[in-house]
Design a protein around this motif. Sequence first.
Motif, PDB file in Angstrom:
ATOM      1  N   ASN A  34       0.831  -1.200   0.000  1.00 52.79           N
ATOM      2  CA  ASN A  34       0.000   0.000   0.000  1.00 52.79           C
ATOM      3  C   ASN A  34       0.873   1.259   0.000  1.00 52.79           C
ATOM      4  O   ASN A  34       0.564   2.244  -0.671  1.00 52.79           O
ATOM      5  CB  ASN A  34      -0.933   0.001   1.204  1.00 52.79           C
ATOM      6  CG  ASN A  34      -1.976   1.092   1.118  1.00 52.79           C
ATOM      7  OD1 ASN A  34      -2.524   1.354   0.066  1.00 52.79           O
ATOM      8  ND2 ASN A  34      -2.237   1.730   2.245  1.00 52.79           N
ATOM      9  N   PHE A  35       1.985   1.217   0.746  1.00 52.59           N
ATOM     10  CA  PHE A  35       2.897   2.357   0.789  1.00 52.59           C
ATOM     11  C   PHE A  35       3.560   2.583  -0.577  1.00 52.59           C
ATOM     12  O   PHE A  35       3.672   3.726  -1.028  1.00 52.59           O
ATOM     13  CB  PHE A  35       3.960   2.116   1.872  1.00 52.59           C
ATOM     14  CG  PHE A  35       5.014   3.181   1.930  1.00 52.59           C
ATOM     15  CD1 PHE A  35       4.735   4.417   2.487  1.00 52.59           C
ATOM     16  CD2 PHE A  35       6.274   2.933   1.426  1.00 52.59           C
ATOM     17  CE1 PHE A  35       5.699   5.401   2.544  1.00 52.59           C
ATOM     18  CE2 PHE A  35       7.254   3.908   1.478  1.00 52.59           C
ATOM     19  CZ  PHE A  35       6.965   5.157   2.037  1.00 52.59           C
ATOM     20  N   LEU A  36       3.992   1.504  -1.218  1.00 52.38           N
ATOM     21  CA  LEU A  36       4.675   1.629  -2.501  1.00 52.38           C
ATOM     22  C   LEU A  36       3.748   2.031  -3.641  1.00 52.38           C
ATOM     23  O   LEU A  36       4.091   2.884  -4.465  1.00 52.38           O
ATOM     24  CB  LEU A  36       5.365   0.314  -2.874  1.00 52.38           C
ATOM     25  CG  LEU A  36       6.640  -0.037  -2.139  1.00 52.38           C
ATOM     26  CD1 LEU A  36       7.171  -1.375  -2.636  1.00 52.38           C
ATOM     27  CD2 LEU A  36       7.693   1.037  -2.348  1.00 52.38           C
ATOM     28  N   LEU A  37       2.607   1.398  -3.718  1.00 51.83           N
ATOM     29  CA  LEU A  37       1.726   1.597  -4.875  1.00 51.83           C
ATOM     30  C   LEU A  37       0.621   2.620  -4.622  1.00 51.83           C
ATOM     31  O   LEU A  37      -0.011   3.092  -5.570  1.00 51.83           O
ATOM     32  CB  LEU A  37       1.130   0.255  -5.304  1.00 51.83           C
ATOM     33  CG  LEU A  37       2.159  -0.807  -5.721  1.00 51.83           C
ATOM     34  CD1 LEU A  37       1.467  -2.105  -6.087  1.00 51.83           C
ATOM     35  CD2 LEU A  37       3.031  -0.315  -6.861  1.00 51.83           C
ATOM     36  N   GLY A  38       0.345   2.912  -3.378  1.00 52.84           N
ATOM     37  CA  GLY A  38      -0.655   3.922  -3.045  1.00 52.84           C
ATOM     38  C   GLY A  38      -2.084   3.408  -3.110  1.00 52.84           C
ATOM     39  O   GLY A  38      -2.374   2.346  -3.656  1.00 52.84           O
ATOM     40  N   ILE A  39      -2.954   4.206  -2.547  1.00 50.98           N
ATOM     41  CA  ILE A  39      -4.383   3.881  -2.526  1.00 50.98           C
ATOM     42  C   ILE A  39      -4.944   4.082  -3.931  1.00 50.98           C
ATOM     43  O   ILE A  39      -4.642   5.068  -4.607  1.00 50.98           O
ATOM     44  CB  ILE A  39      -5.130   4.771  -1.508  1.00 50.98           C
ATOM     45  CG1 ILE A  39      -4.614   4.483  -0.105  1.00 50.98           C
ATOM     46  CG2 ILE A  39      -6.634   4.546  -1.582  1.00 50.98           C
ATOM     47  CD1 ILE A  39      -5.162   5.419   0.958  1.00 50.98           C
ATOM     48  N   GLY A  40      -5.759   3.160  -4.378  1.00 44.24           N
ATOM     49  CA  GLY A  40      -6.378   3.268  -5.689  1.00 44.24           C
ATOM     50  C   GLY A  40      -5.677   2.484  -6.780  1.00 44.24           C
ATOM     51  O   GLY A  40      -6.170   2.421  -7.900  1.00 44.24           O
TER      52      GLY A  40
END
Length: 64
Positions: free
Chosen positions: A40-46
Amino acid sequence: MEHVDATHDVVDGHVGPSYWTYLVVFLVLCGFTAISFFVNFLLGIGSHTGMAIIMAVAVCKATW
C-alpha cells in the motif's frame, strides 16, 4: 493427576498446540500484514495492482 511436559499443554486429557505454534502463527500473520502495508505504501491507494496483491495476501492469511 496428568503428566504435563514442557512442549504441550494438557487440558482435560487433550493435548493442544504448543506455545511455539501460536508464536509462529502470530509472526507469519504479522509478516503478511507488513507485506500488505508495504504494498500500500509503494503503490498507493487506488492502485488496482496493489489491491490485487493485498487481496492475495489476505487470502493467504485466511487460509494459512
